[in-house]
Design an enzyme around this catalytic site. Structure first.
Site, mmCIF file in Angstrom:
data_model
loop_
_atom_site.group_PDB
_atom_site.id
_atom_site.type_symbol
_atom_site.label_atom_id
_atom_site.label_comp_id
_atom_site.label_asym_id
_atom_site.label_seq_id
_atom_site.Cartn_x
_atom_site.Cartn_y
_atom_site.Cartn_z
ATOM 1 N N CYS A 45 0.830 -1.210 0.000
ATOM 2 C CA CYS A 45 0.000 0.000 0.000
ATOM 3 C C CYS A 45 0.864 1.260 0.000
ATOM 4 O O CYS A 45 0.536 2.250 -0.646
ATOM 5 C CB CYS A 45 -0.920 0.022 1.216
ATOM 6 S SG CYS A 45 -1.972 -1.421 1.354
HETATM 7 C C1 BEZ Z 1 0.576 -4.632 1.832
HETATM 8 O O1 BEZ Z 1 0.072 -3.566 1.537
HETATM 9 O O2 BEZ Z 1 1.773 -4.806 1.752
HETATM 10 C C2 BEZ Z 1 -0.257 -5.788 2.290
HETATM 11 C C3 BEZ Z 1 -1.442 -5.553 2.962
HETATM 12 C C4 BEZ Z 1 -2.183 -6.636 3.398
HETATM 13 C C5 BEZ Z 1 -1.744 -7.929 3.138
HETATM 14 C C6 BEZ Z 1 -0.578 -8.139 2.418
HETATM 15 C C7 BEZ Z 1 0.172 -7.058 1.996
#
Ligand code: BEZ
Length: 211
Positions: A45
């Site tokens: 994210c």
């Molecule tokens: C991420 O944004 O890295 C992420 C968020 C939830 C689960 C896996 C990755």
């Protein structure tokens, strides 16, 4: 019921990182990109929101306003934005919704319970100036979205809105486009003075009209 292409995008009032926003007022006559991510302070994210900030001029050039969403709080957003700016070398100045009661997430069907009961998946909606849903994509939490593809789709949608053309597989800005089936070849020849290449009666190409 889940949203579908051509549906009116639901309006909402939201608490965001830049203050309270009415979605329709924020959009005005612009195109919109509304996208959710699973959670603040997560790695994928962080890269997605940094990339969105880096594309500020590309979105502005296309008259597109962007808005992100997670179910985290405004306080979390504020701290995380600092991290995004630091690590992605950007300035995040587009709004990030704090959808703590999940009302917007539910209206846009961004929570897919078999993926996560509580967090939003990576949903992305492109909304036209008419407030209709033009595109929906959904990615899992583990895969960051391709924002070049988002821009490519916006270019295609805007071409379709302005001219009676569609875009072929893997089309990129500047390449030939397709005359839509609703336009006869005789009409196409009138409409597209750069020429019409009739490969089959139903497969007709013309140079990108606005180039
Ligand atoms: C991420 O944004 O890295 C992420 C968020 C939830 C689960 C896996 C990755």
């Amino acid at each position: 019921m889940a949203l579908r292409l051509g549906d009116t995008a639901p309006n909402f009032a939201a608490q965001t990182s830049i203050g309270p926003i009415d979605f329709y007022e924020y959009l005005g006559n612009s195109w919109g990109v509304l996208f959710s991510h699973p959670a603040d302070y997560t790695p994928v994210c962080t890269t997605e929101l940094g990339r969105t900030a880096a594309l500020k001029e590309a979105f502005e050039k296309r008259n597109v306003k962007v808005m992100a969403l997670s179910v985290d709080s405004l306080e979390k957003h504020a701290g995380w934005i600092g991290d995004i700016n630091e690590t992605q070398h950007t300035i995040v100045d587009f709004p990030i919704i704090a959808d703590e009661d999940r009302s917007i997430s539910h209206a846009y069907d961004m929570i897919h319970p078999n993926a996560s009961e509580t967090f939003t998946v990576r949903s992305l909606f492109i909304i036209g100036p008419d407030k209709k849903v033009k595109l929906m994509i959904t990615y899992p939490a583990s895969t960051g979205r391709n924002f070049n593809e988002v821009l490519r789709v916006i270019d295609s949608l805007q071409l379709t809105a302005q001219y009676s053309v569609a875009t072929p597989a893997d089309w990129k800005e500047g390449e030939d486009v397709i005359v839509v089936p609703a336009v006869s070849t005789a009409d196409a020849i009138q409409r597209f003075p750069k020429g019409v290449n009739v490969v089959k009666p139903y497969l007709r190409y013309t140079p990108q009209p606005n180039k």
